[in-house]
Design an enzyme around this catalytic site. Structure first.
Site, PDB file in Angstrom:
ATOM      1  N   ASN A   7       0.875  -1.173   0.000  1.00  0.00           N
ATOM      2  CA  ASN A   7       0.000   0.000   0.000  1.00  0.00           C
ATOM      3  C   ASN A   7       0.914   1.224   0.000  1.00  0.00           C
ATOM      4  O   ASN A   7       1.428   1.624   1.041  1.00  0.00           O
ATOM      5  CB  ASN A   7      -0.888  -0.041   1.248  1.00  0.00           C
ATOM      6  N   LYS A  14       3.329   0.855   3.098  1.00  0.00           N
ATOM      7  CA  LYS A  14       3.011  -0.190   4.081  1.00  0.00           C
ATOM      8  C   LYS A  14       3.074  -1.528   3.371  1.00  0.00           C
ATOM      9  O   LYS A  14       2.683  -1.628   2.210  1.00  0.00           O
ATOM     10  CB  LYS A  14       1.582  -0.009   4.609  1.00  0.00           C
ATOM     11  N   ARG A  90      -2.466  -2.071  -3.594  1.00  0.00           N
ATOM     12  CA  ARG A  90      -3.669  -1.261  -3.439  1.00  0.00           C
ATOM     13  C   ARG A  90      -3.591  -0.111  -4.445  1.00  0.00           C
ATOM     14  O   ARG A  90      -2.590   0.594  -4.502  1.00  0.00           O
ATOM     15  CB  ARG A  90      -3.726  -0.685  -2.032  1.00  0.00           C
ATOM     16  N   HIS A 179     -12.975   2.730   0.098  1.00  0.00           N
ATOM     17  CA  HIS A 179     -12.936   1.718   1.169  1.00  0.00           C
ATOM     18  C   HIS A 179     -13.573   0.401   0.721  1.00  0.00           C
ATOM     19  O   HIS A 179     -14.067  -0.374   1.554  1.00  0.00           O
ATOM     20  CB  HIS A 179     -13.684   2.183   2.440  1.00  0.00           C
ATOM     21  N   LEU A 208     -15.696   3.395   9.984  1.00  0.00           N
ATOM     22  CA  LEU A 208     -15.502   4.675  10.662  1.00  0.00           C
ATOM     23  C   LEU A 208     -14.074   4.761  11.185  1.00  0.00           C
ATOM     24  O   LEU A 208     -13.711   4.073  12.147  1.00  0.00           O
ATOM     25  CB  LEU A 208     -16.498   4.821  11.827  1.00  0.00           C
ATOM     26  N   GLY A 211     -10.738   8.430   7.841  1.00  0.00           N
ATOM     27  CA  GLY A 211     -11.704   8.598   6.750  1.00  0.00           C
ATOM     28  C   GLY A 211     -12.861   7.659   7.035  1.00  0.00           C
ATOM     29  O   GLY A 211     -12.635   6.561   7.534  1.00  0.00           O
ATOM     30  N   ARG A 240     -11.904  15.921   6.905  1.00  0.00           N
ATOM     31  CA  ARG A 240     -12.703  16.271   5.723  1.00  0.00           C
ATOM     32  C   ARG A 240     -14.104  16.720   6.143  1.00  0.00           C
ATOM     33  O   ARG A 240     -14.694  16.138   7.058  1.00  0.00           O
ATOM     34  CB  ARG A 240     -12.850  15.064   4.786  1.00  0.00           C
ATOM     35  N   PHE A 283     -10.234  10.904  17.249  1.00  0.00           N
ATOM     36  CA  PHE A 283     -11.374  10.719  18.158  1.00  0.00           C
ATOM     37  C   PHE A 283     -10.928  10.424  19.595  1.00  0.00           C
ATOM     38  O   PHE A 283     -11.631  10.746  20.540  1.00  0.00           O
ATOM     39  CB  PHE A 283     -12.302   9.611  17.641  1.00  0.00           C
ATOM     40  N   GLY A 331     -14.993   2.639  14.546  1.00  0.00           N
ATOM     41  CA  GLY A 331     -16.072   1.641  14.585  1.00  0.00           C
ATOM     42  C   GLY A 331     -15.719   0.427  15.437  1.00  0.00           C
ATOM     43  O   GLY A 331     -16.566  -0.136  16.130  1.00  0.00           O
ATOM     44  N   ASN A 333     -13.565   0.422  17.944  1.00  0.00           N
ATOM     45  CA  ASN A 333     -13.088   0.729  19.303  1.00  0.00           C
ATOM     46  C   ASN A 333     -13.974   1.620  20.142  1.00  0.00           C
ATOM     47  O   ASN A 333     -13.751   1.743  21.340  1.00  0.00           O
ATOM     48  CB  ASN A 333     -11.712   1.405  19.212  1.00  0.00           C
ATOM     49  N   GLU A 384      -8.168  -5.187   5.223  1.00  0.00           N
ATOM     50  CA  GLU A 384      -8.061  -4.830   3.810  1.00  0.00           C
ATOM     51  C   GLU A 384      -6.890  -5.550   3.138  1.00  0.00           C
ATOM     52  O   GLU A 384      -6.970  -5.923   1.976  1.00  0.00           O
ATOM     53  CB  GLU A 384      -7.912  -3.307   3.687  1.00  0.00           C
TER      54      GLU A 384
HETATM   55  P1  ADP Z   1      -7.475   5.428   8.731  1.00  0.00           P
HETATM   56  O1  ADP Z   1      -8.632   6.033   8.019  1.00  0.00           O
HETATM   57  O2  ADP Z   1      -6.294   6.363   8.843  1.00  0.00           O
HETATM   58  O3  ADP Z   1      -7.120   4.025   8.303  1.00  0.00           O
HETATM   59  P2  ADP Z   1      -8.232   4.171  11.231  1.00  0.00           P
HETATM   60  O4  ADP Z   1      -9.231   3.216  10.753  1.00  0.00           O
HETATM   61  O5  ADP Z   1      -6.926   3.658  11.751  1.00  0.00           O
HETATM   62  O6  ADP Z   1      -7.969   5.350  10.217  1.00  0.00           O
HETATM   63  O7  ADP Z   1      -8.920   5.031  12.411  1.00  0.00           O
HETATM   64  C1  ADP Z   1      -8.261   6.084  13.034  1.00  0.00           C
HETATM   65  C2  ADP Z   1      -9.238   6.692  14.028  1.00  0.00           C
HETATM   66  O8  ADP Z   1      -9.662   5.682  14.947  1.00  0.00           O
HETATM   67  C3  ADP Z   1      -8.618   7.816  14.859  1.00  0.00           C
HETATM   68  O9  ADP Z   1      -9.486   8.947  14.885  1.00  0.00           O
HETATM   69  C4  ADP Z   1      -8.565   7.218  16.236  1.00  0.00           C
HETATM   70  O10 ADP Z   1      -8.787   8.176  17.233  1.00  0.00           O
HETATM   71  C5  ADP Z   1      -9.689   6.238  16.241  1.00  0.00           C
HETATM   72  N1  ADP Z   1      -9.461   5.249  17.281  1.00  0.00           N
HETATM   73  C6  ADP Z   1      -8.498   4.327  17.354  1.00  0.00           C
HETATM   74  N2  ADP Z   1      -8.566   3.652  18.535  1.00  0.00           N
HETATM   75  C7  ADP Z   1      -9.597   4.195  19.209  1.00  0.00           C
HETATM   76  C8  ADP Z   1     -10.180   3.970  20.488  1.00  0.00           C
HETATM   77  N3  ADP Z   1      -9.693   3.048  21.307  1.00  0.00           N
HETATM   78  N4  ADP Z   1     -11.257   4.715  20.834  1.00  0.00           N
HETATM   79  C9  ADP Z   1     -11.738   5.666  20.018  1.00  0.00           C
HETATM   80  N5  ADP Z   1     -11.226   5.932  18.815  1.00  0.00           N
HETATM   81  C10 ADP Z   1     -10.176   5.213  18.412  1.00  0.00           C
END
Ligand code: ADP
Length: 397
Positions: A7, A14, A90, A179, A208, A211, A240, A283, A331, A333, A384
């Site tokens: 990727n 990556k 990718r 995605h 979620l 992005g 965004r 987040f 989503g 976490n 992915e």
């Molecule tokens: P990307 O779109 O860069 O692949 P990810 O799917 O890795 O992003 O998601 C990143 C987001 O997930 C960040 O905003 C991060 O704060 C959130 N996140 C990761 N772990 C947690 C957690 N334990 N609780 C809340 N949000 C989380």
């Protein structure tokens, strides 16, 4: 069969080496700051992390370093490069040229390059990654797996914008969606979890993360999704804006004295929960203990509200839903956001389990609806890279 998944971003790359006999990741890592001072490769294998600080002036050098790490006696996992049967790349945008993954040849590469126009931040870097791999591994088959391909099943009335039809025909301005590998993976896992075939279920997948996109997957096929011509459309994201009235653009340009490039940068990098909270795009920062109030809370609640609106509209689109899935960083976490989105959907047949949602276990599939809920709500870790590896194996055989 061992497959290398790549990727490539503009200054990062990556990778994962996956053993397809049991789909296990035998090594993975990240090259950062390619063509920038202070390049670094972090390689993880055999439960150990090794860091290389060599210069990486371009992607070709980065790939060479990755391959050296993979065969190195100290931190390697294979004896020679010949053990890598194929490479899966990718590629973000396929435009209307490909509706599924494809074996890479000169013509395919030229098309991916041409489509850089539609994804200027992503496709050029993806193409660079492919060319770098080709020059280092000229005899290894390579496959392109597109973010957009899974959504190519959207019907025309879903992907068409309310603009002049000749502009769609001439410039291919339409909704594409992104995605795709994630929506494909988690919707498939959801069907499996329910003991059904993908053709038998209607799933709404909420990817979620930094992005975010939501998709309606009916019978294993994407029929609508929230991202559009670019990943800027849809819900507000980390940085965004998501959907806004297009008239805001001219108004803001006048007020701030900005040109269009500045304004588009603003919409991509300075808005979303970062802009709304005036604090962070992450987040975790917004929801940190003692911090989750004021604008931080407003930004998170606005995000969840917008996700919920898509969930409702996609249930309407599919005339019902069997399963709602949460995946990706947020989503997988964040129980607060999941409850905000799916906690009050009883009209739709969701009996949300507040305790199961709070006590979910990270990294595995969790059911967060009550056992007899008509609509299941699941947390499913996305993968992915595994989708890319599976697609690569299928085509390289
Ligand atoms: P990307 O779109 O860069 O692949 P990810 O799917 O890795 O992003 O998601 C990143 C987001 O997930 C960040 O905003 C991060 O704060 C959130 N996140 C990761 N772990 C947690 C957690 N334990 N609780 C809340 N949000 C989380």
């Amino acid at each position: 069969m061992k497959i290398l998944v790549i990727n490539a971003g503009s200054s990062s790359l990556k990778y994962q080496l996956i053993d397809m006999t049991n789909e296990s990741v035998i090594a993975k890592g990240l090259c950062e700051r390619i063509a920038i001072d202070g390049s670094v490769l972090t390689h993880k294998a055999n439960g150990k992390e090794t860091v290389f600080n060599n210069d990486m002036p371009n992607h070709e050098v980065a790939i060479k370093m990755v391959l050296d790490a993979l065969v190195s006696p100290e931190c390697g996992v294979i004896k020679s490069m010949d053990e890598i049967s194929a490479v899966g790349h990718r590629v973000v945008h396929s435009a209307e040229d490909f509706t599924e993954s494809v074996l890479i040849n000169d013509e395919v590469l030229a098309i991916c390059e041409r489509n850089s126009e539609l994804a200027p931040l992503h496709n050029p870097a993806n193409v660079m990654g492919i060319k770098a791999c080709q020059s280092v591994m000229p005899n290894t088959p390579m496959v392109a797996v597109f973010d957009t391909a899974f959504h190519s099943s959207m019907p025309d009335y879903a992907y068409l914008y309310g603009i002049r039809y000749d502009h769609y025909k001439k410039y291919k301005i339409r909704k594409y969606g992104f995605h795709g590998t994630s929506h494909m993976f988690v919707s498939g896992e959801a069907a499996k979890y329910m003991g059904k075939k993908p053709e038998e279920v209607k799933v709404i997948t909420c990817h979620l993360g930094n992005g975010s996109s939501i998709a309606a997957v009916d019978g294993g096929k994407s029929v609508d999704t929230s991202m559009g011509f670019t990943p800027l459309e849809g819900v507000p994201m980390g940085t965004r804006s998501g959907n806004i009235d297009p008239s805001v653009i001219e108004y803001l340009m006048q007020k701030e004295g900005w040109d269009i490039a500045r304004t588009i940068k603003y919409l991509n990098k300075e808005c979303g929960v970062l802009g709304m909270s005036e604090n962070s795009s992450d987040f975790r920062d917004l929801m940190a203990p003692g911090k989750f109030d004021g604008l931080n809370k407003l930004a998170v609640d606005a995000f969840a509200y917008n996700v919920k609106k898509y969930v409702g509209s996609y249930a309407a689109v599919m005339n019902g839903v069997d399963c709602i899935v949460f995946t990706a960083g947020v989503g997988e976490n964040d129980p607060y956001i999941r409850e905000k989105v799916a906690g009050q959907l009883s009209y739709m047949g969701v009996d949300f389990d507040v305790d199961a949602n709070k006590n979910f276990k990270r990294g595995q599939i969790c059911e967060i609806s009550k056992p007899d809920s008509k609509v299941k709500v699941l947390v499913i870790p996305t993968n992915e890279e595994l989708v890319i590896a599976r697609e690569t194996q299928r085509l390289a055989k």
